[in-house]
Motif scaffolding. Structure first.
Motif: not given
Length: 92
Positions: A10-23
């Motif tokens: 999901v984070a990759r789809l949003a072009a974010l790191s997993p921790s960045g997506f979570h935040r």
């Protein structure tokens, strides 16, 4: 929401790191991704419990739970009732 949740995908789809997506997700929803998905699943289960007589185990599987016991625990934690008790409140 019915499939296994993979934050890295999901984070990759949003072009974010997993921790960045979570935040970002937590900042905007005030829920963790897991809490959000659990609420989606239990909400759909509530609708299915009130609109038919499908077996509870089938409903649990349909909304993404592999374990009926886990579904029951999650349902009771969120709704304060077991799925059977919840269904009983809407029976004619």
């Amino acid at each position: 929401y019915t499939d296994e949740l993979r934050i890295d995908r999901v984070a990759r789809l949003a072009a974010l790191s997993p921790s960045g997506f979570h935040r970002m997700f937590t900042r905007h929803t005030r829920l963790t991704v897991t809490e959000y998905v659990t609420r989606l699943r239990i909400g759909k289960a509530c609708a299915l419990l009130t609109e038919g007589d499908k077996q509870i185990a089938h409903i649990a599987e349909q909304v993404g739970y592999r374990s009926l016991a886990n579904f029951g625990r999650q349902f009771k934690a969120l709704k304060g009732l077991t799925p059977r008790e919840y269904r009983g409140r809407f029976a004619n």
